[in-house]
Design a protein around this motif. Sequence first.
Motif, PDB file in Angstrom:
ATOM      1  N   GLY A 141       0.773  -1.231   0.000  1.00 33.02           N
ATOM      2  CA  GLY A 141       0.000   0.000   0.000  1.00 33.02           C
ATOM      3  C   GLY A 141       0.803   1.279   0.000  1.00 33.02           C
ATOM      4  N   GLY A 142       2.136   1.175   0.022  1.00 31.58           N
ATOM      5  CA  GLY A 142       2.968   2.368   0.058  1.00 31.58           C
ATOM      6  C   GLY A 142       3.662   2.608  -1.270  1.00 31.58           C
ATOM      7  N   PRO A 143       4.524   3.609  -1.332  1.00 37.01           N
ATOM      8  CA  PRO A 143       5.263   3.878  -2.562  1.00 37.01           C
ATOM      9  C   PRO A 143       6.425   2.907  -2.734  1.00 37.01           C
ATOM     10  CG  PRO A 143       5.978   5.377  -0.849  1.00 37.01           C
ATOM     11  CD  PRO A 143       4.856   4.569  -0.255  1.00 37.01           C
ATOM     12  N   ALA A 144       6.943   2.854  -3.938  1.00 42.59           N
ATOM     13  CA  ALA A 144       8.219   2.188  -4.199  1.00 42.59           C
ATOM     14  C   ALA A 144       9.305   3.249  -4.101  1.00 42.59           C
ATOM     15  CB  ALA A 144       8.223   1.556  -5.579  1.00 42.59           C
ATOM     16  N   LEU A 145      10.362   2.938  -3.361  1.00 40.99           N
ATOM     17  CA  LEU A 145      11.407   3.914  -3.096  1.00 40.99           C
ATOM     18  C   LEU A 145      12.762   3.401  -3.553  1.00 40.99           C
ATOM     19  CD1 LEU A 145      10.428   4.813   0.592  1.00 40.99           C
ATOM     20  CD2 LEU A 145       9.803   6.083  -1.483  1.00 40.99           C
ATOM     21  N   LYS A 146      13.572   4.330  -4.047  1.00 40.81           N
ATOM     22  CA  LYS A 146      14.976   4.061  -4.293  1.00 40.81           C
ATOM     23  C   LYS A 146      15.773   5.116  -3.553  1.00 40.81           C
ATOM     24  CE  LYS A 146      18.611   3.923  -7.809  1.00 40.81           C
ATOM     25  NZ  LYS A 146      18.962   4.171  -9.224  1.00 40.81           N
ATOM     26  N   ASN A 147      16.596   4.658  -2.612  1.00 39.55           N
ATOM     27  CA  ASN A 147      17.372   5.572  -1.763  1.00 39.55           C
ATOM     28  C   ASN A 147      16.474   6.654  -1.163  1.00 39.55           C
ATOM     29  OD1 ASN A 147      19.595   4.048  -2.403  1.00 39.55           O
ATOM     30  ND2 ASN A 147      20.487   5.530  -3.806  1.00 39.55           N
ATOM     31  N   ARG A 152       8.778   5.310 -10.315  1.00 43.36           N
ATOM     32  CA  ARG A 152       7.630   4.845 -11.080  1.00 43.36           C
ATOM     33  C   ARG A 152       8.108   4.192 -12.365  1.00 43.36           C
ATOM     34  NH1 ARG A 152       2.783   4.170  -9.035  1.00 43.36           N
ATOM     35  NH2 ARG A 152       1.853   4.527 -11.094  1.00 43.36           N
ATOM     36  N   VAL A 153       7.302   3.272 -12.861  1.00 41.53           N
ATOM     37  CA  VAL A 153       7.591   2.662 -14.149  1.00 41.53           C
ATOM     38  C   VAL A 153       7.507   3.712 -15.244  1.00 41.53           C
ATOM     39  CG1 VAL A 153       6.754   0.398 -13.420  1.00 41.53           C
ATOM     40  CG2 VAL A 153       5.178   2.026 -14.507  1.00 41.53           C
ATOM     41  N   ALA A 154       8.147   3.432 -16.364  1.00 38.47           N
ATOM     42  CA  ALA A 154       8.100   4.342 -17.503  1.00 38.47           C
ATOM     43  C   ALA A 154       6.767   4.195 -18.236  1.00 38.47           C
ATOM     44  CB  ALA A 154       9.260   4.052 -18.458  1.00 38.47           C
ATOM     45  N   ALA A 155       6.270   5.300 -18.763  1.00 32.44           N
ATOM     46  CA  ALA A 155       5.053   5.279 -19.579  1.00 32.44           C
ATOM     47  C   ALA A 155       5.440   5.248 -21.052  1.00 32.44           C
ATOM     48  CB  ALA A 155       4.202   6.513 -19.295  1.00 32.44           C
ATOM     49  N   PRO A 156       4.732   4.470 -21.869  1.00 32.59           N
ATOM     50  CA  PRO A 156       5.029   4.468 -23.310  1.00 32.59           C
ATOM     51  C   PRO A 156       4.835   5.867 -23.889  1.00 32.59           C
ATOM     52  CG  PRO A 156       3.517   2.682 -22.723  1.00 32.59           C
ATOM     53  CD  PRO A 156       3.629   3.561 -21.513  1.00 32.59           C
ATOM     54  N   ASP A 157       5.735   6.260 -24.795  1.00 37.23           N
ATOM     55  CA  ASP A 157       5.604   7.582 -25.396  1.00 37.23           C
ATOM     56  C   ASP A 157       5.155   7.526 -26.851  1.00 37.23           C
ATOM     57  OD1 ASP A 157       7.830   6.732 -26.766  1.00 37.23           O
ATOM     58  OD2 ASP A 157       9.206   8.215 -25.911  1.00 37.23           O
ATOM     59  N   MET A 197      14.874  -2.434 -12.068  1.00 43.22           N
ATOM     60  CA  MET A 197      15.100  -1.546 -13.209  1.00 43.22           C
ATOM     61  C   MET A 197      13.782  -1.209 -13.913  1.00 43.22           C
ATOM     62  SD  MET A 197      18.587  -3.233 -14.789  1.00 43.22           S
ATOM     63  CE  MET A 197      18.651  -2.142 -16.219  1.00 43.22           C
ATOM     64  N   VAL A 198      12.878  -2.189 -13.995  1.00 43.19           N
ATOM     65  CA  VAL A 198      11.551  -1.916 -14.548  1.00 43.19           C
ATOM     66  C   VAL A 198      10.799  -0.956 -13.624  1.00 43.19           C
ATOM     67  CG1 VAL A 198       9.373  -2.905 -15.320  1.00 43.19           C
ATOM     68  CG2 VAL A 198      11.493  -4.196 -15.639  1.00 43.19           C
ATOM     69  N   ALA A 199      10.895  -1.186 -12.318  1.00 45.22           N
ATOM     70  CA  ALA A 199      10.179  -0.356 -11.352  1.00 45.22           C
ATOM     71  C   ALA A 199      10.586   1.108 -11.430  1.00 45.22           C
ATOM     72  CB  ALA A 199      10.395  -0.886  -9.934  1.00 45.22           C
ATOM     73  N   GLU A 200      11.848   1.392 -11.707  1.00 49.66           N
ATOM     74  CA  GLU A 200      12.284   2.792 -11.754  1.00 49.66           C
ATOM     75  C   GLU A 200      12.315   3.358 -13.163  1.00 49.66           C
ATOM     76  OE1 GLU A 200      16.210   4.130 -10.888  1.00 49.66           O
ATOM     77  OE2 GLU A 200      17.070   2.142 -11.081  1.00 49.66           O
ATOM     78  N   GLY A 201      11.805   2.593 -14.133  1.00 50.76           N
ATOM     79  CA  GLY A 201      11.657   3.126 -15.471  1.00 50.76           C
ATOM     80  C   GLY A 201      12.898   3.119 -16.332  1.00 50.76           C
ATOM     81  N   ARG A 202      13.954   2.432 -15.906  1.00 51.12           N
ATOM     82  CA  ARG A 202      15.155   2.350 -16.742  1.00 51.12           C
ATOM     83  C   ARG A 202      14.961   1.424 -17.929  1.00 51.12           C
ATOM     84  NH1 ARG A 202      20.416   1.002 -13.562  1.00 51.12           N
ATOM     85  NH2 ARG A 202      19.098   0.518 -11.768  1.00 51.12           N
ATOM     86  N   ASN A 226       4.257  -1.561  -6.497  1.00 54.44           N
ATOM     87  CA  ASN A 226       4.048  -0.243  -5.910  1.00 54.44           C
ATOM     88  C   ASN A 226       4.540   0.888  -6.804  1.00 54.44           C
ATOM     89  OD1 ASN A 226       3.151  -1.787  -3.804  1.00 54.44           O
ATOM     90  ND2 ASN A 226       4.361  -0.773  -2.231  1.00 54.44           N
ATOM     91  N   ALA A 227       5.355   0.538  -7.799  1.00 56.33           N
ATOM     92  CA  ALA A 227       5.831   1.526  -8.765  1.00 56.33           C
ATOM     93  C   ALA A 227       4.916   1.623  -9.984  1.00 56.33           C
ATOM     94  CB  ALA A 227       7.245   1.174  -9.216  1.00 56.33           C
TER      95      ALA A 227
END
Length: 272
Positions: A141-147, A152-157, A197-202, A226-227
């Motif tokens: 139920g919380g956010p995904a955190l890095k450091n 967030r995951v990347a959105a298709p452009d 890496m997927v979770a942070e959108g890389r 959560n991301a």
Amino acid sequence: MDTPAGNTRYRWADDLDLLHEAALAAGEIAMSYFRKDPDVWWKNQGRSPVSAADIAANDTLKSMLLKARPNYGWLSEETDDDPARLSCETLFVIDPIDGTRAFIAGSDLWCVSAAVVHRGRPVAGVLFAPALKEVFAATEGGPALKNGNPVRVAAPDGVQPLRLAAAADMVSRLDTAALGAVERIPHVPSLAYRLAMVAEGRIDGTLVKTNSQDWDLAAADLILANAGGGLVDLDGRPLTYNRPDVRHGVLCAAGSAWLGRLISAAGGLDGH
């Protein structure tokens, strides 16, 4: 029963603090062996390496976590499986070094993976990549955190191809009509870190070959969810953890905007 008393969200946050402390301690232990030619053995009929660092990190995690939560069950890649875990509603699911081959080779791409699983699903998870100085964390139920910062995951452009981490033989069998252009990402040796890496959108997504196991996935599964993403089987079902057989079939992971299309494209990989 070992259901946590009181407010479960508060308890999972408390568990996350415990996982974080233990993962950092285990990572420090592992770093003391890193690039120092640790002893290595082979298990699973010579298919999987285990190093002295894996064992030392596992011992640290087990001591710290079970001392603090003696009523939780335990499942770790480097501990003999205890069927008693199946009667536990809540347990630790641990990989002391996810990416042991990378660790042995001196690559930075390995991490400590530690999760709390409750009634078959992760509710707290930490990935610590000591050589990269990166910590991913999440609670139910919380956010995904890095450091400490949300990811967030990347959105298709609509312009860039799908950045997909997967084996070449899997990518070649995808139904690309469902996906459009695909850019294959070079091999990432730690599955847990690849999901982060997927979770942070890389990257946009990954395909996981059959026989990944609970400890490879549980912490990263929650972080990805959560991301804004998902880790599912080829029928689109979330994973259930702490079953008698901890192995999984072919899996897909991506942000929610890509996931359905990736599942459709990967349908022919069943049994891969």
